[in-house]
Design an enzyme around this catalytic site. Structure first.
Site, mmCIF file in Angstrom:
data_model
loop_
_atom_site.group_PDB
_atom_site.id
_atom_site.type_symbol
_atom_site.label_atom_id
_atom_site.label_comp_id
_atom_site.label_asym_id
_atom_site.label_seq_id
_atom_site.Cartn_x
_atom_site.Cartn_y
_atom_site.Cartn_z
ATOM 1 N NE ARG A 104 -2.625 1.526 -1.153
ATOM 2 C CZ ARG A 104 -3.043 1.328 -2.389
ATOM 3 N NH1 ARG A 104 -4.018 0.101 -2.368
ATOM 4 N NH2 ARG A 104 -2.840 1.873 -3.286
ATOM 5 C CE LYS A 116 -0.927 28.243 -5.106
ATOM 6 N NZ LYS A 116 -2.174 28.992 -6.002
ATOM 7 C CE LYS A 141 2.320 34.523 -3.991
ATOM 8 N NZ LYS A 141 2.465 34.385 -5.498
#
Length: 278
Positions: free
Chosen positions: A98, A132, A164
């Site tokens: 998994r 992100k 920014k």
């Protein structure tokens, strides 16, 4: 290539989460001496990323497991392709299954989506990722972007200066602030500033930047912005970029397009591990 030091903690944390005290099901259903062979099979077409991660997930559970890779990172494959063969203790293979698939499916999904964006953008333009990313998985996800033909933006807040809108909102004179920042930085550090209005371009360029990001500009505004910059800095387009729009954005003359969706919106690719007794 990924640094093994970046992979090991991720695999260890995933294994601790998924099997903190062993695999109870396999221990009661599968004989300890049973050996298994497993085929890693693509249920859909895609781009491979994370082969080394998959292998390490297997061998971390049991170093005696043998993993034979049939493709390399960056390879494109079709549905039904066999990407790897695993041989070893059946219990160990099932315990690792998994986490190995989770990590590989995530990375292949990012690589595959990135390849679609790169193809849609066309030649001569850089398609880059953003910060992100999934916390703790940035190195793996950024590697997957490169496997898909994309490029990496700054890896962390410590690598480059990127002012920014929220930074600019805290200064009175943008040009003076950029010049002061440049004076404090080593000459090797890249300086980028984001603008969201065309009238901000000249004051930012006057400060002396390496890259100017045009955020959420229309196509006409991008073309006007590129003409105004006139080669004085690299021009990056960003904001709500999609597979449907990236081709037109690239055609405006920008140097690169950053796409947050490469990592924040990629779905895991459908891969399976088909196990049988050896």
């Amino acid at each position: 290539m990924l640094d093994r030091r970046q992979i090991v903690p991720v695999v260890d944390a995933a294994l601790l989460e998924d099997a903190p005290h062993g695999d109870l099901t396999s221990e009661v259903f599968v004989p300890a001496e049973a050996l298994a062979t497993a085929d890693l099979v693509a249920r859909e077409a895609g781009v491979l990323a994370g082969a080394e991660v998959f292998e390490l997930a297997m061998t971390t559970v049991d170093p005696a497991i043998e993993v034979t890779l049939h493709a390399a990172d960056g390879d494109r494959f079709e549905a039904g392709a066999s990407l790897a063969t695993v041989r070893g203790s059946a219990r160990a293979v099932l315990r690792a299954e998994r986490i190995a698939l989770n990590l590989l499916q995530r990375m292949c999904g990012i690589a595959t989506l990135t390849a679609r964006y790169v193809d849609a953008a066309g030649p001569g333009i850089r398609v880059t990722d953003t910060r992100k990313t999934t916390p703790g998985l940035r190195a793996l996800e950024r590697h997957a972007v490169v496997c898909g033909g994309g490029h990496n933006h700054r890896f962390s807040l410590s690598e480059a200066v990127m002012a920014k809108d929220n930074h600019l909102a805290l200064v009175d004179d943008v040009t003076a602030a950029i010049r002061a920042a440049r004076a404090r930085l080593p000459h090797t550090v890249h300086l980028e500033v984001e603008v969201d209005r065309i009238e901000q371009i000249e004051p930012v360029l006057a400060g002396g930047v390496d890259t100017i990001m045009l955020d959420n500009f229309s196509l006409d505004e991008l073309r006007a912005g590129v003409a105004l910059v006139a080669g004085r800095a690299l021009v990056e387009a960003s904001g709500n970029v999609s597979l449907e729009t990236i081709g037109a954005i690239a055609a405006t003359g920008v140097d690169l397009v950053s796409v947050g969706a490469l990592t924040h919106s990629a779905r895991g690719l459908d891969l399976g591990l088909d196990v049988r007794l050896t």
